[in-house]
Design a protein around this motif. Structure first.
Motif, short mmCIF file in Angstrom:
data_model
loop_
_atom_site.label_atom_id
_atom_site.label_comp_id
_atom_site.label_asym_id
_atom_site.label_seq_id
_atom_site.Cartn_x
_atom_site.Cartn_y
_atom_site.Cartn_z
N GLN A 21 66.41 43.46 68.39
CA GLN A 21 67.48 42.77 67.92
C GLN A 21 67.16 41.36 67.52
O GLN A 21 67.01 40.58 68.54
CB GLN A 21 68.78 42.74 68.96
N ALA A 22 66.75 40.95 66.37
CA ALA A 22 66.36 39.83 66.03
C ALA A 22 67.49 38.95 66.01
O ALA A 22 67.20 37.53 66.46
CB ALA A 22 65.53 39.79 64.90
N LEU A 23 68.56 39.01 65.58
CA LEU A 23 69.70 38.11 65.67
C LEU A 23 71.22 38.65 66.19
O LEU A 23 71.00 39.94 66.00
CB LEU A 23 70.12 37.61 64.47
N LYS A 24 71.62 37.95 67.11
CA LYS A 24 72.73 38.81 67.92
C LYS A 24 73.92 38.00 67.65
O LYS A 24 74.33 37.05 68.48
CB LYS A 24 72.57 38.92 69.33
N VAL A 39 67.03 25.01 65.27
CA VAL A 39 65.93 24.86 66.42
C VAL A 39 66.14 26.03 67.31
O VAL A 39 66.87 26.73 67.59
CB VAL A 39 65.78 23.50 67.11
N GLY A 40 64.71 26.27 67.86
CA GLY A 40 64.45 27.51 68.77
C GLY A 40 63.10 27.92 68.93
O GLY A 40 62.40 27.27 68.06
N ASP A 41 62.59 28.42 70.23
CA ASP A 41 61.27 28.71 70.51
C ASP A 41 60.95 29.88 69.38
O ASP A 41 61.70 29.98 68.44
CB ASP A 41 61.25 29.07 71.75
N ASN A 42 59.58 30.14 69.28
CA ASN A 42 59.20 31.31 68.51
C ASN A 42 59.87 32.76 68.93
O ASN A 42 60.08 32.86 70.01
CB ASN A 42 57.66 31.53 68.73
N GLY A 43 60.52 33.05 67.85
CA GLY A 43 61.20 34.55 67.98
C GLY A 43 62.46 34.35 68.36
O GLY A 43 63.06 35.32 68.91
N ALA A 44 63.14 33.15 68.10
CA ALA A 44 64.26 32.97 68.55
C ALA A 44 65.40 33.50 67.57
O ALA A 44 66.47 33.59 67.69
CB ALA A 44 64.54 31.24 68.79
N GLY A 45 64.69 33.63 66.27
CA GLY A 45 65.70 34.29 65.15
C GLY A 45 65.82 33.29 64.22
O GLY A 45 66.39 33.53 63.09
N LYS A 46 65.06 31.98 64.01
CA LYS A 46 65.36 30.91 62.92
C LYS A 46 64.78 31.74 61.46
O LYS A 46 65.56 31.69 60.75
CB LYS A 46 64.35 29.72 63.20
N SER A 47 63.65 32.19 61.73
CA SER A 47 63.15 32.66 60.08
C SER A 47 64.16 33.82 59.77
O SER A 47 64.06 33.91 58.47
CB SER A 47 61.64 33.15 60.22
N THR A 48 64.42 34.78 60.72
CA THR A 48 65.16 35.90 60.70
C THR A 48 66.61 35.59 59.64
O THR A 48 67.02 35.80 58.52
CB THR A 48 65.54 36.86 61.57
N LEU A 49 67.20 34.38 60.46
CA LEU A 49 68.31 33.65 59.75
C LEU A 49 68.28 33.00 58.11
O LEU A 49 68.75 33.36 57.41
CB LEU A 49 69.07 32.62 60.65
N VAL A 50 67.13 32.54 58.06
CA VAL A 50 66.69 31.77 56.96
C VAL A 50 66.48 32.78 55.82
O VAL A 50 66.86 32.75 54.73
CB VAL A 50 65.54 30.80 57.15
#
Lengths: 259, 352
Positions: A21-24, A39-50
């Motif tokens: 689950q990349a984004l919840k 912002v967020g650490d690696n794997g926080a889901g930033k790129s997925t959201l972008v």
């Protein structure tokens, strides 16, 4: 923020890759003319959201509401058509093409009338002139629009990439690590450019960055993701870089209740 | 030297290394022609066998079919791909075109019978070759984009599949006895003056080179091809439908290979499932020698044409000097290796 116009609402967006689950259920609003740092650490889901906001991937569930209307971005072209431009850290420009060809990539103008349009005969002179004008209006200095990107410095490339996005992105600019590959002086130039774009042109921006100093300097609001969850949205005057880091690492508990 | 909109010069000084990298291949062509002109009478008892109109036209004719395929290959390689199946496409096009022309002689429509011999048959034969070639290329494109196969693997597979289909439908035999109009036209020559006749194949190759040079350098087709070869993801996020464009490029390569197949069928007067062997090797050699990068993002049609001429000249030279034809493959293979080394040096030279 209520006096400002809502530009984009991210409404309970989730994305699953198989069991991961990349984004919840992430939800927040973007208002016109503000800079929001994601912002967020690696794997926080930033790129997925972008990727979802730029149409590269589709969410598993949830909605995007753009200027009050639900929108679906099936391809990058869909997002671009709404005036949403994304500058990716590594994918901004094609090195083998020159500056003008890059600025007009996917938005070519043609000569020779209807026949030329059908054959796709490029009007390079027009595109070069327009590129030179557009970049000089943004105070981006490059030697010539015919310069191949491969011969430019990292700062010049980033400036051209942002200039390209601004030229087309009427509504929202998404910048993925805009200063990560740059030196001190180049970083300063790019940050000034971003501030100027907000203050003079009123463009909304969503900026992904690892650099807390940069984030704290340019952002109006900061959205923190942790492990795919939206854990906090903070107005800059109410926070400190230390608090942001605490949210990122999980030292401070989520301020946004899980929905 | 042109001045840019900002008033600064746009061209940099070129170093000798860069100059050689850019124009070295033309130099190789000139050296070959000059040395053949000098060597031919020395080695063959005073006879000038090389520098005659007849022989030079033979060189062009030999280069024509390879050049047409290599133009399509230039697009595919510029986009970061490769097409290993072109030789098999030539065979399949030839066999199918010959069979259709041989077996389909009449055609009924609304109770009327039309004869399909003569010019109509020739057009039909050409249409079959080009149509089959395009479909084969289309299939390559679909395999690469829909099944996400690497172009090398996908076209290695279809190289076997297309050749196999040609063998199956021809039962491994040559197809003879088709429309003479087809042969007369596509293997024909157009007189320039009393002594000089230019083969149709050469004229077609020249036209294709000009048209597709224009498309590569001046149009959206060429720009997107370079962009995809340079960075596929960048092209995708810029809103270009990369998949559709790539399918189009393989279809284009198949289309041009189909034309080459029709020309070969006319010249050899038979369709044979074993024809077109190592055509992919010659086409890739011409492309790489011409300065198109195997890694994609940069391509040159004029370079490809020079490359095809060099291969043809080398073959011609070996014929004149009675070098056994088996050696020709050794030489062409060596030339490919040499061309790739040159490409790597070019890359080093352009990095400063």
């Amino acid at each position: 923020m209520n006096n400002l116009e809502k530009l984009l609402t991210i409404d309970h967006i989730s994305k699953a890759y198989g069991a991961v689950q990349a984004l919840k259920s992430v939800s927040f609003d973007l208002f016109r003319g503000e800079i929001v740092a994601l912002v967020g650490d690696n794997g926080a889901g930033k790129s997925t959201l972008v990727k979802i906001l730029s149409g590269l991937i589709q969410p598993t569930s949830g909605n995007l509401i753009f200027k009050g209307r639900p929108v679906h971005f099936r391809t990058p072209a869909d997002a671009l058509a709404y005036g949403i431009e994304t500058v990716y850290q590594h994918l901004a420009l094609v090195e083998q093409l020159d500056v003008a060809d890059n600025v007009y990539l996917g938005r070519e103008t043609y000569r020779w009338g209807a026949v030329g349009r059908w054959l796709g005969v490029l009007d390079r002179r027009h595109m070069r002139e327009q590129t030179a004008t557009a970049l000089s209006q943004l105070h981006i200095k490059i030697p010539a629009p015919t310069l191949p990107v491969s011969s430019m410095s990292g700062g010049q490339r980033q400036a051209v990439a942002i200039g390209r996005a601004v030229t087309w992105g009427r509504e929202l600019l998404i910048l993925d690590e805009p200063t990560a590959a740059l030196g001190v002086e180049e970083t300063e130039q790019v940050l000034q450019m971003i501030e100027k774009l907000r203050d003079q042109q009123g463009i909304s921006m969503l900026i992904i960055s690892h650099n807390m100093q940069d984030v704290y300097r340019i952002a109006d609001r900061i959205v923190v993701l942790r492990q795919g969850r939206h854990v906090a949205t903070i107005n800059k005057p109410d926070t400190s870089p230390q608090e942001i880091v605490a949210y990122i690492t999980g030292a401070k508990e989520a301020q946004v209740a899980p929905v | 030297m042109s001045a840019s909109a900002t008033g600064l010069p746009t061209t940099r000084r070129t170093s000798p290394g860069e100059f050689f990298a850019q124009y070295g291949i033309v130099l190789v062509l000139v050296v070959l022609v000059v040395s053949m002109t000098i060597l031919s009478p020395i080695l063959r008892e005073g006879q000038q066998l090389f520098l005659t109109p007849r022989n030079l036209i033979q060189v062009l004719l030999q280069a024509a079919i390879n050049a047409i395929i290599a133009v399509g290959m230039t697009y595919v390689i510029t986009s970061g791909g490769i097409d290993l199946s072109v030789g098999s496409i030539v065979a399949l096009c030839g066999v199918l075109s010959a069979m259709v022309m041989r077996d389909v002689n009449t055609f009924n429509l609304f109770g009327l019978t039309f004869s399909l011999d003569g010019p109509i048959g020739a057009v039909m034969g050409f249409g079959v070759a080009v149509g089959v070639g395009t479909l084969c290329g289309f299939a390559n494109g679909l395999l690469i984009t829909r099944l996400n196969l690497s172009p090398f693997i996908a076209t290695l597979g279809t190289m076997g599949i297309f050749r196999g289909i040609a063998l199956v439908i021809s039962e491994g035999r040559s197809i003879y006895g088709f429309d003479q109009e087809f042969k007369n036209f596509f293997a024909g020559r157009i007189p320039i003056n009393e002594t000089l006749e230019l083969p149709i194949a050469v004229i077609i190759a020249i036209l294709i080179a000009i048209v597709f040079w224009f498309f590569l350098t001046q149009t959206r087709l060429g720009k997107y091809t370079i962009a995809i070869g340079g960075s596929e993801e960048t092209a995708r996020v810029a809103g270009i439908s990369v998949q559709r464009h790539k399918v189009g490029l393989y279809a284009l390569c198949g289309f041009l290979t189909g034309i080459a197949g029709a020309l070969l069928l006319a010249r050899l007067n038979s369709g044979d499932p074993t024809f077109g062997g190592l055509f992919e090797l010659n086409a890739i050699a011409a492309v790489v020698m011409g300065g198109t990068r195997l890694s994609g993002g940069q391509g040159s049609i004029s370079g490809t044409i020079v490359g095809a001429l060099i291969i043809s000249l080398v073959q011609n030279a070996m014929n004149i000097f009675n070098v056994p034809s088996y050696w020709q493959q050794v030489v062409i293979g060596t030339v490919i290796v040499f061309a790739v080394v040159l490409d790597q040096q070019r890359r080093r030279a352009s990095r400063y």
